[in-house]
Design a protein around this motif. Structure first.
Motif, short mmCIF file in Angstrom:
data_model
loop_
_atom_site.label_atom_id
_atom_site.label_comp_id
_atom_site.label_asym_id
_atom_site.label_seq_id
_atom_site.Cartn_x
_atom_site.Cartn_y
_atom_site.Cartn_z
N LEU A 13 8.73 5.48 11.83
CA LEU A 13 8.77 6.50 12.23
C LEU A 13 9.91 8.36 12.19
O LEU A 13 9.45 8.62 11.79
N TRP B 36 -1.63 3.78 15.21
CA TRP B 36 -1.28 2.83 15.60
C TRP B 36 -0.18 2.84 16.25
O TRP B 36 0.95 2.67 17.47
N ARG B 37 1.09 2.73 14.82
CA ARG B 37 2.57 2.51 14.92
C ARG B 37 2.97 4.14 15.74
O ARG B 37 4.03 3.32 17.10
N GLN B 38 2.66 4.73 16.18
CA GLN B 38 2.78 6.07 16.88
C GLN B 38 2.76 5.50 18.28
O GLN B 38 3.72 5.92 18.75
N TYR C 64 -8.30 -3.42 5.19
CA TYR C 64 -7.05 -4.05 6.01
C TYR C 64 -6.91 -4.92 6.94
O TYR C 64 -8.63 -4.07 7.95
N MET D 163 -0.41 3.62 1.70
CA MET D 163 -0.54 4.73 2.49
C MET D 163 -0.48 3.97 3.54
O MET D 163 0.13 2.24 3.38
N ASP D 164 -0.11 3.99 4.73
CA ASP D 164 -0.20 2.95 6.07
C ASP D 164 -0.65 3.38 6.87
O ASP D 164 -1.35 4.48 7.98
N PRO D 165 -2.21 2.89 6.73
CA PRO D 165 -3.27 2.91 7.50
C PRO D 165 -3.14 2.16 9.14
O PRO D 165 -4.13 2.57 10.20
N TYR D 166 -1.54 2.11 9.48
CA TYR D 166 -1.29 1.76 10.85
C TYR D 166 -0.58 2.84 11.20
O TYR D 166 -0.08 2.05 12.46
N GLU D 167 -0.66 3.86 10.79
CA GLU D 167 0.47 4.95 11.09
C GLU D 167 0.12 5.34 12.67
O GLU D 167 1.18 5.29 13.18
N PHE E 79 -0.21 -5.83 15.05
CA PHE E 79 0.22 -5.89 15.72
C PHE E 79 0.79 -6.70 16.39
O PHE E 79 2.52 -6.36 16.91
N LEU F 237 9.47 1.06 12.99
CA LEU F 237 7.49 0.68 13.12
C LEU F 237 7.55 2.17 12.04
O LEU F 237 6.07 2.89 11.96
N ASP G 131 4.21 -6.38 13.46
CA ASP G 131 4.76 -5.29 14.50
C ASP G 131 6.24 -5.62 15.31
O ASP G 131 7.28 -5.40 15.36
N LEU H 252 2.07 2.79 19.76
CA LEU H 252 2.92 1.59 20.36
C LEU H 252 3.88 2.15 20.72
O LEU H 252 4.62 2.27 21.54
N TRP H 253 4.36 3.07 19.31
CA TRP H 253 6.37 3.17 19.95
C TRP H 253 6.35 4.46 20.80
O TRP H 253 7.05 4.21 21.90
N VAL I 39 3.32 -2.50 3.89
CA VAL I 39 1.31 -3.19 4.85
C VAL I 39 1.39 -4.05 2.72
O VAL I 39 0.65 -2.92 1.90
N PRO I 40 1.04 -4.63 2.91
CA PRO I 40 -0.09 -5.64 1.91
C PRO I 40 -1.23 -5.33 1.81
O PRO I 40 -1.82 -4.70 2.23
N VAL I 41 -1.28 -5.08 0.60
CA VAL I 41 -2.68 -4.52 -0.14
C VAL I 41 -4.01 -5.46 -0.28
O VAL I 41 -3.26 -6.37 -0.80
N ALA J 202 1.16 -1.42 0.37
CA ALA J 202 -0.43 0.06 0.03
C ALA J 202 0.72 1.36 0.30
O ALA J 202 1.76 1.48 0.97
N TYR K 191 -5.52 -3.05 13.57
CA TYR K 191 -3.86 -3.67 14.02
C TYR K 191 -3.75 -4.35 15.24
O TYR K 191 -2.84 -5.09 14.53
N ILE L 197 -10.99 -0.22 6.57
CA ILE L 197 -10.46 0.66 5.72
C ILE L 197 -10.49 0.00 4.50
O ILE L 197 -9.79 -1.08 4.80
#
Lengths: 54, 505
Positions: free
Chosen positions: B51, A12-14, B73, A6-10, B81, B49, B84, A16-17, B60-62, A4, B76, B219
């Motif tokens: 950031l 959530w990852r923020q 999707y 886009m990152d639909p988990y952005e 999760f 992650l 990750d 988590l970090w 992230v696989p489509v 993708a 998470y 989503i």
């Protein structure tokens, strides 16, 4: 299956970090401060222990 | 002797100094190394992650459009999760090992080269001890933090699961309380929950309810956020039947459904009656506060087709046995409640065929039936006409007796598990415009009792009337005409009586 753009988990990852950072930061600071305090009072206290008279 | 004394004092001094320095040196180096490892961990985990740049995160696989999975999707907490966490572990372990290797190299280079003195080596041993202790402390801190994160995830996961089932239960419970059920107007199956097309890309989502793809929203592969429940607005999307894939009526699932099948012999006038009901409902507004709109494009197209046929040929086309039995659906707003009305017009041939009658699942969902009686098919009426009049009326006459069709439908309804006693029947004696000039029909009044008495006492339908009275919980008789385009007062009365049974007016 592609990846993708886009990152639909952005978000959530923020989160988590951030949670990990806070947990690790708090634990580390707690350990450092505790050690420093123990060291300081340990050394300082060792020279002024009251004698028992024996 | 003096030299040995000096040497003794010197070593005593060195050992004392060493002893005094060892504890702070070990503790200090362990703390510094712990902090260093933590910084490495936080930097690496942030990189893992995505950031601190896009390269490090797990891609992230489509979701695919045509696979067994939904084109959405995954939520998470239900999969990504854990992936990750594993990715963080892999990346951070590499970086921590690299940092440990660098530190070991630094200690060797600074304290354990062959040309170095034993004093320096001793300091190196102290530092190395501190570093090993620091690594141990860091491992403990990371283990505690990881356990904390997993614990938090477990709590969130349990909450998400609980919320998921709570929301599903709430949605189903509210629908049940409001008497809302869903049925497909095309294949007539009861639908637990419709499939929806994504408003963004049109991908079909077979089950949008809270689950592994999202609790409140999911989503889509195109990025569109879709609501997961009727409560949250999923009814605003285009709904499709999960059984046959045909589009369902607009706003299906938010209003109670009214299922009204028209039953009667072939050419009895069911289609005309249905058209008259639709015309009365949409164009003539039988109640000032009632607004009725076609609920899907099929209804709009079918009504246009029927009007066109009526204008061109003066009659509607016969409904063929092979035609799809899709309901005309209308959203009713105003009055006391919102309702979704489905009017079914099955071909008469199917009603007279027990095997095919069983295919009509919508019969089980109906609480009111409209029984269309062709007076020209009543033997007493037909035989009262002279040959010339019979010849004139023959094209308008249905071939089967109303009595035969009634018993056929009744028998099959009972066979399908429907309890007619709990349902209502509107008996519509049609074609009053054609029969007005027939002497035997002249005594048929317009109110329910008069029509019933006429059927029972005047034209020999007493057995059928008795069976109707005995079988159905609530019965009303109407004498209607649907010959003209404009629907008349009798059709309006029939419509209002039917809608009134569902609390619309």
């Amino acid at each position: 299956m592609g990846c993708a753009d886009m990152d639909p988990y952005e978000r959530w990852r923020q989160v988590l970090w951030m949670v990990s950072t806070v947990a690790i930061g708090v634990l580390t600071i707690a350990i450092v401060l505790t050690t420093v305090v123990v060291m300081f009072f340990g050394f300082a206290g060792s020279g002024s222990q009251p004698t028992t008279g024996y | 002797m003096l030299y040995f004394a000096f040497l003794l004092i010197w070593y005593a001094f060195v050992i004392s100094a060493f002893m005094m320095l060892s504890v702070p040196l070990i503790v200090g180096s362990s703390l510094v190394f712990t902090v260093l490892l933590m910084i490495v961990f936080l930097r690496s985990s942030g990189y893992a992650l995505g950031l601190f740049g896009t390269g490090g995160a797990l891609p992230v696989p489509v979701p695919t459009w045509n696979g067994p999975e939904e084109p959405a999707y995954r939520q998470y907490l239900s999969g990504p999760f854990a992936d990750d966490l594993q990715h963080i572990w892999r990346v951070c372990r590499q970086d921590l090992e690299l940092q440990a290797k660098r530190t070991r190299g630094w200690v060797r280079a600074q304290f354990f080269r062959p040309d170095m003195t034993n004093y320096r080596r001793a300091v190196g041993v102290l530092l190395a001890t501190g570093l090993i202790a620091g690594a141990g402390v860091a491992a403990v801190v990371l283990a505690i933090a990881a356990a904390g994160v997993v614990l938090i995830w477990s709590v969130f996961f349990a909450l998400a699961k609980g919320t998921l089932y709570l929301l599903r239960g709430l949605d189903a419970g509210l629908s049940h309380l409001r008497g809302i059920s869903l049925s497909c107007p095309a294949c007539h199956h009861q639908v637990p929950y419709p499939a929806y097309d994504c408003p963004g890309c049109g991908a079909r989502h077979h089950d949008v309810r809270p689950g592994r793809y999202g609790v409140l929203r999911r989503i889509c592969a195109c990025g569109f956020r879709m609501p997961t429940l009727l409560l949250l607005g999923s009814h605003r999307m285009t709904a499709f039947c999960p059984h046959c894939g045909q589009p369902m009526a607009e706003k299906a699932g938010v209003a109670r459904e009214i299922v009204v099948p028209m039953v009667g012999a072939t050419a009895a006038g069911k289609t005309r009656m249905m058209l008259a009901l639709a015309t009365t409902l949409v164009q003539e507004k039988p109640l000032p506060q009632l607004v009725a709109q076609p609920a899907d494009t099929y209804t709009v197209d079918r009504l246009n087709e029927l009007y066109t046929s009526l204008r061109a040929k003066g009659d509607t086309d016969k409904t063929l046995p092979g035609d799809a039995m899709r309901a005309l659906s209308f959203n009713l707003n105003g009055g006391r409640a919102r309702r979704l009305l489905h009017i079914y017009d099955p071909p008469g041939e199917r009603l007279s065929d027990s095997a095919r009658l069983h295919e009509m699942r919508f019969m089980r969902m109906a609480h009111t039936f409209v029984f269309v009686v062709d007076p020209l098919a009543i033997p007493d009426v037909w035989h009262s006409l002279d040959a010339r009049t019979q010849q004139r009326y023959q094209p308008y006459r249905s071939a089967q007796s109303p009595e035969f069709i009634f018993y056929q439908v009744l028998q099959n309804l009972e066979g399908m598990g429907v309890k007619p006693r709990r349902t209502a029947l509107a008996v519509a004696v049609t074609k009053s415009d054609l029969t007005a000039s027939i002497p035997i029909c002249a005594s048929a009044g317009d109110d329910s009792d008069a029509v019933r008495d006429w059927l029972s006492d005047r034209v020999g339908m007493d057995n059928m009337v008795r069976a109707i009275t005995k079988s159905f919980g609530d019965v009303r008789y109407f004498r209607t005409t649907t010959r003209t385009t404009a629907a008349d007062g009798s059709v309006r009365n029939l419509l209002l009586w039917t809608l009134n049974r569902y609390g619309v007016c």
